[in-house]
Each structure stands twice: as C-alpha cells, then as structure tokens.
Scaffold this motif. Structure first.
Motif, mmCIF file in Angstrom:
data_model
loop_
_atom_site.group_PDB
_atom_site.id
_atom_site.type_symbol
_atom_site.label_atom_id
_atom_site.label_comp_id
_atom_site.label_asym_id
_atom_site.label_seq_id
_atom_site.Cartn_x
_atom_site.Cartn_y
_atom_site.Cartn_z
ATOM 1 N N ALA A 46 0.832 -1.206 0.000
ATOM 2 C CA ALA A 46 0.000 0.000 0.000
ATOM 3 C C ALA A 46 0.865 1.255 0.000
ATOM 4 O O ALA A 46 0.586 2.218 -0.726
ATOM 5 C CB ALA A 46 -0.928 -0.010 1.212
ATOM 6 N N PHE A 47 1.926 1.249 0.799
ATOM 7 C CA PHE A 47 2.819 2.406 0.873
ATOM 8 C C PHE A 47 3.464 2.691 -0.487
ATOM 9 O O PHE A 47 3.404 3.812 -0.988
ATOM 10 C CB PHE A 47 3.893 2.161 1.937
ATOM 11 N N PHE A 48 4.071 1.672 -1.074
ATOM 12 C CA PHE A 48 4.748 1.888 -2.354
ATOM 13 C C PHE A 48 3.766 2.194 -3.482
ATOM 14 O O PHE A 48 4.057 3.016 -4.351
ATOM 15 C CB PHE A 48 5.646 0.703 -2.723
ATOM 16 N N ASN A 49 2.605 1.569 -3.477
ATOM 17 C CA ASN A 49 1.615 1.868 -4.500
ATOM 18 C C ASN A 49 1.160 3.321 -4.388
ATOM 19 O O ASN A 49 1.005 4.017 -5.387
ATOM 20 C CB ASN A 49 0.421 0.913 -4.402
ATOM 21 N N SER A 53 1.861 6.150 -7.128
ATOM 22 C CA SER A 53 0.710 6.801 -7.764
ATOM 23 C C SER A 53 0.844 8.314 -7.740
ATOM 24 O O SER A 53 0.296 9.001 -8.605
ATOM 25 C CB SER A 53 -0.600 6.373 -7.107
ATOM 26 N N SER A 54 1.571 8.851 -6.779
ATOM 27 C CA SER A 54 1.784 10.304 -6.761
ATOM 28 C C SER A 54 2.890 10.720 -7.732
ATOM 29 O O SER A 54 2.925 11.858 -8.170
ATOM 30 C CB SER A 54 2.106 10.776 -5.341
ATOM 31 N N VAL A 55 3.768 9.786 -8.067
ATOM 32 C CA VAL A 55 4.847 10.074 -9.022
ATOM 33 C C VAL A 55 4.372 9.859 -10.453
ATOM 34 O O VAL A 55 4.622 10.673 -11.338
ATOM 35 C CB VAL A 55 6.080 9.185 -8.732
ATOM 36 N N VAL A 56 3.663 8.756 -10.684
ATOM 37 C CA VAL A 56 3.180 8.410 -12.017
ATOM 38 C C VAL A 56 1.705 8.774 -12.094
ATOM 39 O O VAL A 56 0.892 8.208 -11.371
ATOM 40 C CB VAL A 56 3.365 6.897 -12.293
ATOM 41 N N LYS A 57 1.386 9.699 -12.952
ATOM 42 C CA LYS A 57 -0.003 10.125 -13.083
ATOM 43 C C LYS A 57 -0.818 9.040 -13.746
ATOM 44 O O LYS A 57 -0.329 8.294 -14.581
ATOM 45 C CB LYS A 57 -0.094 11.434 -13.897
ATOM 46 N N PHE A 66 2.699 -0.303 -14.115
ATOM 47 C CA PHE A 66 3.974 0.123 -13.528
ATOM 48 C C PHE A 66 3.874 0.171 -12.006
ATOM 49 O O PHE A 66 4.707 -0.390 -11.291
ATOM 50 C CB PHE A 66 4.398 1.487 -14.083
ATOM 51 N N ARG A 67 2.839 0.858 -11.508
ATOM 52 C CA ARG A 67 2.645 0.979 -10.053
ATOM 53 C C ARG A 67 2.463 -0.389 -9.412
ATOM 54 O O ARG A 67 3.090 -0.714 -8.415
ATOM 55 C CB ARG A 67 1.395 1.817 -9.743
ATOM 56 N N SER A 68 1.565 -1.173 -9.991
ATOM 57 C CA SER A 68 1.233 -2.474 -9.401
ATOM 58 C C SER A 68 2.406 -3.433 -9.440
ATOM 59 O O SER A 68 2.673 -4.135 -8.466
ATOM 60 C CB SER A 68 0.043 -3.091 -10.136
ATOM 61 N N TYR A 69 3.079 -3.492 -10.564
ATOM 62 C CA TYR A 69 4.170 -4.450 -10.703
ATOM 63 C C TYR A 69 5.320 -4.115 -9.762
ATOM 64 O O TYR A 69 5.873 -4.999 -9.110
ATOM 65 C CB TYR A 69 4.676 -4.522 -12.137
#
Length: 150
Positions: A46-49, A53-57, A66-69
């Motif tokens: 959850a933390f990394f996602n 998500s704030s870095v990758v729109k 990208f976020r999930s993987y």
C-alpha cells in the motif's frame, strides 16, 4: 511439519488425536510467520503503490501496471523475506543466502503471475466501470465522506 499416519496403525481416538495435536501444536510458528509476513507486506504494498501513484499520473493500463508491478515486487520480496526469516532461518537454520535467494526467486515468480493475470483483471474492472457496477457503494462512501467533512 506434520505427522503421517495410517488409521489402521493407531488405536482409534488416542493415537490419531495425539498425531493431530502434534501437527497443530508444531505449526504455530508457521502461522505466526505467515501472519506477520502478510500484514507487513500489505503495508509495504500500500505504501509503495501510494508513493508511485503520486509520481506516475494515472494514464490507463500502463501506469496501473507500472505501479502495481513495482509495488508487488517489493512487497512480495518483503513478504517472502519476513516469512523466511521468522520460520526458515529461526526454526530450520537457513543461511542468509538461502533466505534472500528464495525470497527473490519467489517474488519474481509472484510478479510473473500478476503480469499474466493483470490484463484480464484490468479488462474486467473496466467493464464493471462501464456497467456502473458498485456505483451505489461509491455513492454511499461519498455521502459518508461528506457527513464527516461537515
């Protein structure tokens, strides 16, 4: 981790119950390691996602993937590593090399499983979005959020 028995080899009731007691009594550390690893990796994921998500729109499947993987890879490594430390290193005497190699290999395998199935999951969720599946729930959540904001 458990006992094997053939019912005909044991007196009915006494020995079978003793075998079951030894099986469940000896697996507490597996449950502890698994629960600790699962909880910890959920927080890490959850933390990394969230950070990603704030870095990758948001931009469709590519940004989701990208976020999930990446968050899955990190969280699964943490999950496997915590479990291997608590269970395998402490109770079975694994080396640090075994802990890290096994954790990394399993994390990559779990990531590959997500890669294989995430496209299907993405299509299903997009279909639900078009059909307004869950709209009542989201409306309810917005209503409650508005109530707390007041």
């Amino acid at each position: 981790w458990g006992e094997f028995y053939a019912a005909e080899d044991y007196a009915v009731g006494t020995e079978i119950n003793a075998a079951l007691n030894r099986t469940f009594g000896g697996s507490w550390y597996v449950v502890l390691g698994s629960a600790l690893a699962s909880f910890s990796s959920s927080v890490v994921n959850a933390f990394f996602n969230h950070i990603l998500s704030s870095v990758v729109k948001s931009g469709g499947f590519k940004s989701f993937a990208f976020r999930s993987y990446l968050s899955t890879l990190i969280a699964q490594f943490a999950d496997n590593c915590i479990f291997a430390l608590v269970v395998s290193k402490v109770f079975f005497g694994w080396t640090w090399t075994q802990v890290f190699v096994c954790s990394a290999v399993a994390a990559v395998f779990e990531l590959l499983c997500e890669v294989v199935f995430s496209g299907l999951g993405w299509r299903v969720v997009c279909g639900w979005e078009k059909e307004n599946v869950g709209a009542e729930y989201f409306d309810y959540r917005k209503k409650i959020a508005g109530t707390y904001a007041e």
